[in-house]
Design an enzyme around this catalytic site. Structure first.
Site, PDB file in Angstrom:
ATOM      1  CG  HIS A 199     -15.497  -4.092 -32.058  1.00 26.15           C
ATOM      2  ND1 HIS A 199     -15.384  -2.834 -31.138  1.00 26.15           N
ATOM      3  CD2 HIS A 199     -15.148  -3.852 -33.191  1.00 26.15           C
ATOM      4  CE1 HIS A 199     -15.091  -1.870 -32.116  1.00 26.15           C
ATOM      5  NE2 HIS A 199     -14.692  -2.331 -33.300  1.00 26.15           N
ATOM      6  CG  HIS A 256     -14.405  -4.210 -38.147  1.00 25.75           C
ATOM      7  ND1 HIS A 256     -15.321  -3.139 -38.475  1.00 25.75           N
ATOM      8  CD2 HIS A 256     -13.919  -3.750 -37.053  1.00 25.75           C
ATOM      9  CE1 HIS A 256     -15.359  -2.443 -37.563  1.00 25.75           C
ATOM     10  NE2 HIS A 256     -14.752  -2.650 -36.724  1.00 25.75           N
ATOM     11  CG  HIS A 285     -16.615   1.567 -34.580  1.00 22.85           C
ATOM     12  ND1 HIS A 285     -17.683   0.499 -34.810  1.00 22.85           N
ATOM     13  CD2 HIS A 285     -15.524   1.197 -34.699  1.00 22.85           C
ATOM     14  CE1 HIS A 285     -16.824  -0.672 -35.220  1.00 22.85           C
ATOM     15  NE2 HIS A 285     -15.520  -0.310 -35.144  1.00 22.85           N
ATOM     16  CD  GLU A 306     -11.418   3.096 -33.246  1.00 25.05           C
ATOM     17  OE1 GLU A 306     -12.196   3.472 -34.190  1.00 25.05           O
ATOM     18  OE2 GLU A 306     -10.561   2.302 -33.551  1.00 25.05           O
ATOM     19  CG  ASP A 339     -11.313  -3.240 -34.066  1.00 24.36           C
ATOM     20  OD1 ASP A 339     -12.539  -3.070 -34.729  1.00 24.36           O
ATOM     21  OD2 ASP A 339     -10.800  -2.168 -33.610  1.00 24.36           O
ATOM     22  CG  ASP A 340      -9.986  -4.223 -38.055  1.00 23.04           C
ATOM     23  OD1 ASP A 340     -10.822  -4.487 -38.984  1.00 23.04           O
ATOM     24  OD2 ASP A 340      -9.989  -3.291 -37.147  1.00 23.04           O
TER      25      ASP A 340
HETATM   26  N1  ADE Z   1     -13.192  -0.549 -39.415  1.00 21.21           N
HETATM   27  C1  ADE Z   1     -12.239  -1.353 -39.203  1.00 21.21           C
HETATM   28  N2  ADE Z   1     -11.805  -1.272 -37.951  1.00 21.21           N
HETATM   29  C2  ADE Z   1     -12.314  -0.129 -37.634  1.00 21.21           C
HETATM   30  C3  ADE Z   1     -11.968   0.556 -36.273  1.00 21.21           C
HETATM   31  N3  ADE Z   1     -11.190   0.164 -35.358  1.00 21.21           N
HETATM   32  N4  ADE Z   1     -12.487   1.735 -36.225  1.00 21.21           N
HETATM   33  C4  ADE Z   1     -13.427   2.233 -37.246  1.00 21.21           C
HETATM   34  N5  ADE Z   1     -13.765   1.574 -38.173  1.00 21.21           N
HETATM   35  C5  ADE Z   1     -13.100   0.436 -38.406  1.00 21.21           C
HETATM   36 ZN    ZN Z   2     -14.040  -1.570 -34.903  1.00 25.55          ZN
END
Ligand code: ADE
Ligand code: ZN
Length: 346
Positions: free
Chosen positions: A30, A32, A210, A213, A291-292
């Protein structure tokens, strides 16, 4: 380290709080790629492309990394993509991630990108896909990381937009292995994308989305039942529905959990409040992901280190999380066996 059997279990070994955590070989499922743009790279690409950023310097940009919810993050995440203009920009971003991920112990990465976020600002689909894919093509030789590219669709845009981009990706023979669903969750339930996921399945792609969340447990059920996804990204809100937890445990449905992301986006108050230990204890098939990472304070190794510091996970639990990540990946059976051998040999 003892042999790792299939199926998530919770260790009853004494905790290992005093020992420094060892770096385990893991699969990152996971991630991005646009969320790996570090502030320094944002400024370097802005300069290379002659783009004026709305913040004069790194400190002013970093001050904006105080998020109140998912949307407050997405606003900055999409704005910063303006610096990605050429294939080289996409390639440089991808190289920077793989270099850092290798140091984090990542041995297999399934990398989401958001094509619509680039096409909608006039960047050709080929530019973003080929820029990322050119680096992924040699990721094993260059970084020791096998990779799969996932095209993620923006759920706050109409389904027709996603369908159009999916058809274009298929027509150009883009080297994608799966599709995903991301962006603003609440108000954009999975069922909105039934046709997109049906088309992706027909094209032989793997499916993830996703769900759970910020959105309710019903979105997880819908992603499974209507979209037919094999994996749920995040999924932490499943814990509010005991029947759903039972279903996910029975089916061993992978949940790609992102603890530092959940803290930064205020889904949980602090890491100590994170449901990961309860999810493990319930027998859920969870893995740890970043994630990011450029926005949320850390890569996979940072996620593991902070979990270790707060929850004093045992070696066995950490190995379990690593093994879950490999079992839950879309890698070939041969690659999974290689990585599990590596883990069992530690
Ligand atoms: N795009 C990038 N990070 C995300 C996240 N945590 N949830 C949904 N979309 C995303
Ligand atoms: Zn994500």
């Amino acid at each position: 380290m003892e042999n790792i059997v299939e199926g998530p279990v919770v260790s009853e070994l004494p905790d290992q709080a005093a020992a420094p955590a060892k770096l385990l070989p893991v699969a990152e499922l996971h991630l991005h790629i646009e969320g790996t743009l570090e502030p320094e790279l944002i400024f370097a690409l802005a300069e290379r492309n002659g783009i004026d950023l709305p913040y004069p310097g790194l400190d002013e940009l970093r001050r904006r990394y105080q998020f109140t919810d998912l949307q407050s993050f997405l606003d900055l995440y999409y704005a910063n993509m303006a610096v990605l203009q050429t294939e080289q920009d996409f390639a440089d971003m991808t190289r920077a991630y793989l270099e850092r991920a290798a140091l984090a112990g990542v041995r297999h990465a399934e990398i989401m990108m958001d094509p619509q976020a680039h096409v909608s600002r006039g960047i050709p689909l080929e530019t973003c896909v080929n820029g990322v894919a050119s680096v992924l093509a040699t990721s094993v030789e260059d970084y020791g990381i096998s990779t799969i590219l996932i095209a993620a669709f923006l759920r706050d845009l109409p389904e027709d937009s996603a369908l159009e981009v999916l058809e274009a990706l298929l027509a150009m023979g883009a080297p994608i292995g799966a599709v995903g669903l991301d962006s603003a969750e609440v108000g954009n339930p999975p069922a909105k994308f039934e046709r997109v996921f049906a088309r992706a399945r027909e094209a032989g792609l793997r499916l993830t989305a996703h769900a759970g969340e910020e959105g309710p447990p019903s979105y997880i059920i819908e992603a499974l039942d209507v979209l037919g996804v094999e994996r749920i990204d995040h999924g932490i809100r499943c814990m509010e529905d005991p029947g759903l937890v039972e279903r996910l445990v029975d089916a061993r449905t992978p949940l790609t959990v992102c603890p530092l992301s959940n803290v930064r986006l205020r889904t949980v108050d602090t890491l100590a409040d994170h449901p990961l230990p309860a999810m493990l204890a319930a027998g859920l098939n969870v893995s740890v992901n970043s994630d990011d990472p450029a926005y949320f304070g850390g890569y996979v190794d940072d996620n593991f280190a902070q979990l270790q510091a707060v929850f004093e996970l045992s070696d066995f639990d950490r190995a379990r999380l690593a093994a879950n990540s490999v079992h839950s990946s879309f890698a070939s059976e041969e690659r999974k066996a290689q990585l599990l051998d590596e883990l069992n040999g530690l």
